[in-house]
Write an enzyme that holds these catalytic residues in place. Structure first.
Site, PDB file in Angstrom:
ATOM      1  N   VAL A   1      42.409  37.436  35.438  1.00  0.00           N
ATOM      2  CA  VAL A   1      42.640  37.604  34.006  1.00  0.00           C
ATOM      3  C   VAL A   1      42.398  39.061  33.631  1.00  0.00           C
ATOM      4  O   VAL A   1      41.390  39.643  34.032  1.00  0.00           O
ATOM      5  CB  VAL A   1      41.755  36.654  33.170  1.00  0.00           C
ATOM      6  CG1 VAL A   1      40.284  36.808  33.512  1.00  0.00           C
ATOM      7  CG2 VAL A   1      41.960  36.863  31.680  1.00  0.00           C
ATOM      8  N   SER A   2      43.337  39.656  32.918  1.00  0.00           N
ATOM      9  CA  SER A   2      43.225  41.022  32.420  1.00  0.00           C
ATOM     10  C   SER A   2      42.968  41.993  33.577  1.00  0.00           C
ATOM     11  O   SER A   2      43.764  42.079  34.502  1.00  0.00           O
ATOM     12  CB  SER A   2      42.131  41.076  31.352  1.00  0.00           C
ATOM     13  OG  SER A   2      42.147  42.301  30.658  1.00  0.00           O
TER      14      SER A   2
END
Length: 263
Positions: free
Chosen positions: A96-97
């Site tokens: 994520v990210s």
């Protein structure tokens, strides 16, 4: 999650392990910049039968700072060793990210270990289409992880989506933060400086699920479309939310990811 600390070639890694019942590889998760593993707990708890593995990056959460700076390839190698220590030959990988960059690197570096790939709210590194400068400036400071009050004041602006509508989500997220040291946060920023996945995205052969929020101030959705266009065996799913949909919509996110993993 059960929390344990493992010695991975001299580096201690605080690791969260969720035991599932599925007869398939566990899901190895790379978290966002500055994020301790507890911030992924809503998503991990929402999983049905999938086993999960997540660890605090050195210098973040409960993992002590490393002896030397690192690059994405270093962390990918460290993650592979952790997987081996836990007794697995293969994993599904999510990021994520900031952690999405690590997930891309891991899939490229260890294609035989990574069965499937999930990229959430992420981009291809320095070649990304950035968010608004004022949003990125606030993201670049570790203060949001060391000062819960500051986090509450900027969360809606930098994360968008449901954080704009529900203040209780911000309070719950801030309460789960354990803090990243300034040195650890800077190491994470340094690790991704100059890194891009564009030269190797077309070589990724893993089935890939790309998830993005339509109201993401940090990583505009065009980055997800770029990844989808470059990764051969990929599909793109958009959620009506912001940057942290794994936190604000854990059940919906988990259902989408597990459906993909079961295919």
């Amino acid at each position: 999650m059960e929390i344990k600390v493992f010695d991975v070639d001299g580096q201690l890694l605080r690791t969260g392990i969720r035991q599932g019942t599925a007869d398939r590889p566990p899901l190895l998760m790379f978290n966002g910049i500055g994020a301790n593993l507890e911030l992924a707990e809503p998503f991990m708890n929402a999983l049905d039968d999938t086993s999960g593995i997540i660890f605090d990056v050195p210098g973040v959460g409960g993992s002590p700072k490393p002896a030397l700076p690192y690059r994405p390839s270093t962390l990918a190698r460290m993650a592979k060793r952790l997987v081996e220590i836990l007794g697995y030959e293969q994993v599904d990988v999510s990021g994520v990210s900031w952690g999405g960059g690590l997930a891309q690197q891991f899939a490229y570096q260890y294609p035989g270990v990574c069965r499937k790939l999930i990229l959430a709210a992420t981009a291809p590194g320095v070649t990304m289409v950035p968010g608004a400068p004022k949003v990125l400036m606030k993201m670049a400071s570790p203060r949001r992880y060391t000062d819960p009050g500051y986090m509450r004041s900027i969360a809606a602006e930098i994360y968008g989506g449901d954080f704009r509508k529900d203040p209780t989500l911000i309070a719950r997220h801030a309460a789960a933060m354990k803090g990243a040291t300034q040195y650890g946060y800077m190491l994470q920023l340094f690790a991704m400086s100059g890194w891009t996945s564009l030269p190797f995205l077309w070589l990724l052969r893993q089935p890939t699920l790309i998830l993005a929020g339509t109201d993401d101030p940090l990583v505009p959705v065009i980055n997800a479309r770029m990844l989808h266009g470059m990764i051969p065996n990929s599909r793109l799913e958009l959620l009506d939310d912001g940057h942290l949909f794994l936190v604000t919509k854990p059940k919906q996110s988990a259902e989408m990811i597990e459906a993909f993993l079961r295919e």
